[in-house]
Each structure stands twice: as C-alpha cells, then as structure tokens.
Design a protein around this motif. Structure first.
Motif, PDB file in Angstrom:
ATOM      1  N   GLN A 159       6.784 -63.996   3.760  1.00  0.00           N
ATOM      2  CA  GLN A 159       5.742 -65.016   3.638  1.00  0.00           C
ATOM      3  C   GLN A 159       4.413 -64.392   3.211  1.00  0.00           C
ATOM      4  O   GLN A 159       3.689 -64.952   2.374  1.00  0.00           O
ATOM      5  CB  GLN A 159       5.587 -65.769   4.962  1.00  0.00           C
ATOM      6  CG  GLN A 159       4.539 -66.859   4.917  1.00  0.00           C
ATOM      7  CD  GLN A 159       4.693 -67.885   6.035  1.00  0.00           C
ATOM      8  OE1 GLN A 159       4.928 -69.057   5.772  1.00  0.00           O
ATOM      9  NE2 GLN A 159       4.537 -67.472   7.270  1.00  0.00           N
TER      10      GLN A 159
ATOM     11  N   THR B 181      14.928 -72.844   4.105  1.00  0.00           N
ATOM     12  CA  THR B 181      14.083 -73.293   2.992  1.00  0.00           C
ATOM     13  C   THR B 181      14.636 -72.777   1.667  1.00  0.00           C
ATOM     14  O   THR B 181      14.670 -73.498   0.669  1.00  0.00           O
ATOM     15  CB  THR B 181      12.632 -72.788   3.171  1.00  0.00           C
ATOM     16  OG1 THR B 181      12.083 -73.424   4.316  1.00  0.00           O
ATOM     17  CG2 THR B 181      11.766 -73.113   1.965  1.00  0.00           C
TER      18      THR B 181
ATOM     19  N   ASN C  34       7.194 -73.597   0.201  1.00  0.00           N
ATOM     20  CA  ASN C  34       7.229 -73.572   1.670  1.00  0.00           C
ATOM     21  C   ASN C  34       6.358 -74.716   2.187  1.00  0.00           C
ATOM     22  O   ASN C  34       5.713 -75.426   1.402  1.00  0.00           O
ATOM     23  CB  ASN C  34       6.704 -72.226   2.188  1.00  0.00           C
ATOM     24  CG  ASN C  34       7.757 -71.139   2.060  1.00  0.00           C
ATOM     25  OD1 ASN C  34       7.672 -70.296   1.178  1.00  0.00           O
ATOM     26  ND2 ASN C  34       8.761 -71.162   2.922  1.00  0.00           N
TER      27      ASN C  34
END
Ligand SMILES: Cc1ncc(COP(=O)(O)O)c(C=O)c1O
Ligand SMILES: N[C@@H](CCOP(=O)(O)O)C(=O)O
Length: 472
Positions: A198, A144, A220
């Motif tokens: 995250q 990502t 994301n």
C-alpha cells in the motif's frame, strides 16, 4: 458536488475527476463537500426494491448528474447482473437478532466485487468519454486484487498492476490473481507485507512524472467511488430488518477501514445505525487507538484472516478528518507524525466523537476458530475467518444490547479459506462451479523485491509496452 482532500492542499475535483484520480495529489483522501441526506420516508421506500434500484438511489446524488441517468442505471444493472444470488447481498439469520450479510456472491467470492464490478464500468465509461487510457494500480492482501483483475481484465483502455504480499495470501486468492490470461493484467508478488504494498502504491501517486505519464488510477478504497458503492448494502440490509423504523447495528471485519467507513457514511446520509463495531483480528491498531487515544503502528501478524493483516488503516484518515471538524492542517500534522514516528495522538474531543458511534474489538486466532466452529454447530452455517471475526465481535455488542438487531458483514466465501474452516469444523467447503478448475490453470506472476524504484521501473516498462501495442 465537489470532492475535497483530507489534507486540504489539492484543488477540489468533480466526481469523475475524483474517480480517475484515486489518491489526492497532496497524499490525502477525497470526501464530498457535503453528504446527501435521505428522509426516513425515502429510506423506508427502499424496502423491497431490487438491489440495483437502491444502488442507483444511493449513488446518483454523489455522481451529481455528471453521468447521464440512463447510462448510470445501465452500468449499475450490469454490475450486479452476474451475482449468483438474486438479492445480490442477502441476509442469513445466525441467532436471535444476529445476522450475516452475504457479500460474497460476486465473481471472486468477496465483498470487493460489489464495488469493483461497478468501479470498472464507471472508469471504463469515463476513459472512453475522454479518449484516454489509464494504468490501474492496487495493493491487495488478497481480495481487492482478485476483484480488480476480474473486473478490469481485457478492457482496452487500461492496464492493471496488482501488488500482493508474496506468500501471505491464501492459495485460492493467489490463483484468482495469477491464473487470469489477459494481456492487460500484471500480478506482482512483492517481498513484503500488505502495508509495504500500500505504501508503494501511495508513493507511485507522489511520483508526478510517472503519475501523469501512465495516467495512474487507484482502485483501493482510497478511491471514493469504492466507498460509495459499499454504502449501498448498509441501506438494503437495514431495510430488510425494519430500518429506518428501528435502528440496526453493524459489525464489520476491518483492515483498511473502507467497509466500516461506508457504514458511517450511510449513517450520515440518514440511515439510523445504533453502533458501528470495528472487528479486527490480532492486527489491532484500531481497537488500541480507540481505547488509548494513540494510533501507533505495531508489527503485522500473519493470521487465518490474511486480508485483514493490516496496520496502516488508510480510511481512518477520512473519519479523523470528520472528527476534527474537517481541519485539514490537523490531519497533515497527524499524518506527518505517523510517517516520522509511527504514531499520533487523537485528542479528547475527536476521540469522544468516534467512541460515541464506534465500538472496537480485536478477535484472537483461538476466538476466530471457536466462532467458525460455534456458528457451524449451532446454526449449520459455514463462515470464513474474516466473517467469523465480525460475528464474534457482533456477539459482544449483542450481549450488551440484545434488543437491537446486529448485522455482521460476511466479507468472503468460506471456500476462499478452506484450511481454516476444515480445522474448525472438519468440513471442507468447495469452490462454486465457475471456479472449479482454478487449481488446474497455469499461474503467471512476477516476484519483485520491496523496492520502490524497481517496482516503478517494472510498471513503467510493462505499461509502455502495452500502450504502444494498443496504439499500433
Ligand atoms: C475478506 C475481507 N474482509 C474484511 C476486509 C477488511 O475490509 P476493509 O479493508 O474495508 O476494512 C477485507 C479487506 O479489505 C477483506 O478482504
Ligand atoms: N483486504 C484488502 C486490502 C485492501 O483493501 P481496500 O478495500 O482498500 O482495497 C484486500 O483484500 O486486498
């Protein structure tokens, strides 16, 4: 079309507001109030159309007229014009009724480009229309981040901050993030794993002052627009294999649950999908949850498919919300329990609903290596370790239901993980020409401890500096 939060405590937003928000203010994830539905004839008419035409047909109902039709078409066409294959996402046949969907023909050689190339254009368009700047933030286990940096580098309206786990991504992945020479790009190696990165991104969104001051925007798959763009290739590949006249199954290498959720959304939109197969490496929280009815965090294991070394599978929250009949209070309870005790139970009704559509398999390191070797030996086709996890799981479902074609999502190019491929096959895949000098370039990155305050201070200082420069 409005978008609602899985936790039910944020106001519904429009498509553009959802795009720019990323995560909901109550910590939940956005979903559309209702899913647009295609008839079987409408789906059949997608067969043979260029990828961009199918993308427009699938995505436009979610945009719901908020972007002028011509502008949306131009952004979609531009997003896919640079892919190295004219079909954008072609299918390769691996075995009788087993296929690989090649999603790695974009600039950074992973499926993330498919959504990120469009997301960057949509965000840039929305910011320009509003005369705003934004601070793009993302956590990455390798792919990502590279895709986001490539898609947003050099754009005037944004700064991009990408957090990746120090020492836990492949050399190619790291260099794709650290060798880009653009003032608005900031690669940050944190001393932690992907779940820490995250969690840090989610905490940034909970910091209201910072969120508003910097105009935080998450890229994301918590961002709904990422999921929508990933839904498209389920339609294009099913159409090639005779869908919707016959059902197709999909095996999706899974970590954060965004890609397989996109398949489930395609099914909700009318695409006949027989089985959705969750394929994980030894980070097996999802197969354990489906087998036992308890979603329980374990330690993160480092594997040869590092992009899936994930325990907190964010998008599972969206599926749970649907499986609970959109009961936001039930979701709030589960997420609070996850926060406090590291686990929650899935009751029989929702669990049965999930099991009715999904299979889940965990593929070990040895099985992954065997799959890479087998596919090379039997089909002369090189697969990366993530795709191998998908193919290995696809073979298990195919053995049970040989009549149904099954597509394993090919999520990364083998050249991103040359060591694993060489061990399994003896062959060392080469990077495509546009990345041939990747190992000659200088790297720029910062190493930070896994400390929320320190990461916030770093992002704030850098973002203030560039926005001052942009204003002057
Ligand atoms: C190469 C690759 N395969 C599979 C996955 C898993 O996809 P998802 O996180 O959408 O489940 C990732 C990371 O997301 C990835 O980078
Ligand atoms: N595997 C991903 C992890 C983040 O997934 P996302 O789809 O939620 O962005 C990566 O490579 O970074």
């Amino acid at each position: 079309m409005k978008y609602i939060s899985t936790r039910g405590e944020s106001p519904p937003l429009s498509f553009t507001e959802t795009l720019l928000a990323g995560l909901a203010q109550d910590g939940g994830l956005y979903l559309p109030e209702a899913y647009p539905c295609f008839s079987q004839d409408e789906i059949a008419r997608l067969a043979g159309k260029p990828y961009a035409d199918v993308a427009l047909a699938v995505i436009a109902p979610f945009v719901a007229g908020e972007i002028e039709a011509g502008a949306l078409r131009r952004m979609i066409e531009a997003a896919y014009a640079g892919f190295r294959h004219p079909a954008v996402a072609p299918l390769a046949q691996i075995d009788s009724n087993i296929f690989a969907l090649e999603l790695f023909h974009g600039p950074t050689l992973a499926f993330k480009d498919v959504a990120m190339q469009l997301l960057a254009r949509l965000i840039d368009h929305a910011l320009k229309a509003r005369g705003q700047r934004a601070t793009i933030v993302g956590a990455t286990s390798g792919d990502t981040g590279a895709a986001a940096i490539e898609a947003f580098r050099g754009l005037d309206q944004v700064d991009v901050f990408i957090l990746y786990p120090h020492g836990r991504v492949s050399d190619v992945q790291r260099r794709q993030m650290t060798t880009v020479d653009a003032d608005n790009v900031h690669a940050i190696a944190i001393e932690g794993n992907f779940d820490d990165a995250q969690a840090c991104i989610k905490a940034l969104f909970n910091h209201k002052t910072l969120r508003d001051e910097l105009g935080l925007c998450g890229v994301n798959s918590i961002n709904w627009a990422r999921i929508v763009a990933q839904t498209v290739y389920y339609f294009t590949s099913a159409a090639v294999l005779g869908g919707p006249r016959r059902p197709i199954s999909f095996a999706t290498p899974t970590g954060n649950f965004g890609d397989i959720l996109a398949g489930w959304i395609a099914k909700r939109m009318g695409l006949p999908i027989e089985r959705l197969v969750i394929a994980t490496n030894s980070n097996d929280i999802l197969p354990r949850a489906l087998a036992s009815g308890t979603y329980a965090l374990g330690g993160v294991h480092a594997t040869q498919s590092p992009s899936m070394d994930i325990q907190v599978s964010s998008n599972f929250e969206r599926l749970l919300f649907e499986a609970h009949g959109r009961d936001a209070s039930a979701l709030r309870g589960k997420m609070a329990s996850l926060q406090q005790s590291g686990s929650f139970a899935i009751e029989k009704g929702p669990l049965d609903a999930i099991r009715a559509e999904f299979d889940a398999f965990s593929v070990s390191e040895a099985e992954t290596t065997q799959e890479i070797a087998r596919t090379w030996r039997e089909s002369g086709y090189l697969v990366d370790p993530h795709t191998a996890v998908g193919l290995s799981a696809a073979r298990l479902t195919h053995a049970r239901e040989p009549e149904t074609p099954i597509v394993a999502l090919g999520t990364a190019h083998p050249a991103k993980f040359p060591d694993a491929i060489e061990i399994a096959t003896g062959a060392r895949p080469r990077l495509p020409g546009h990345l041939a000098d990747l190992f000659d370039k200088e790297e720029h990155f910062s190493i930070l401890p896994n400390d929320q305050r320190e990461i916030e201070r770093f992002i704030q200082a850098r973002a203030r500096r560039t926005s001052k420069r942009a204003a002057s």
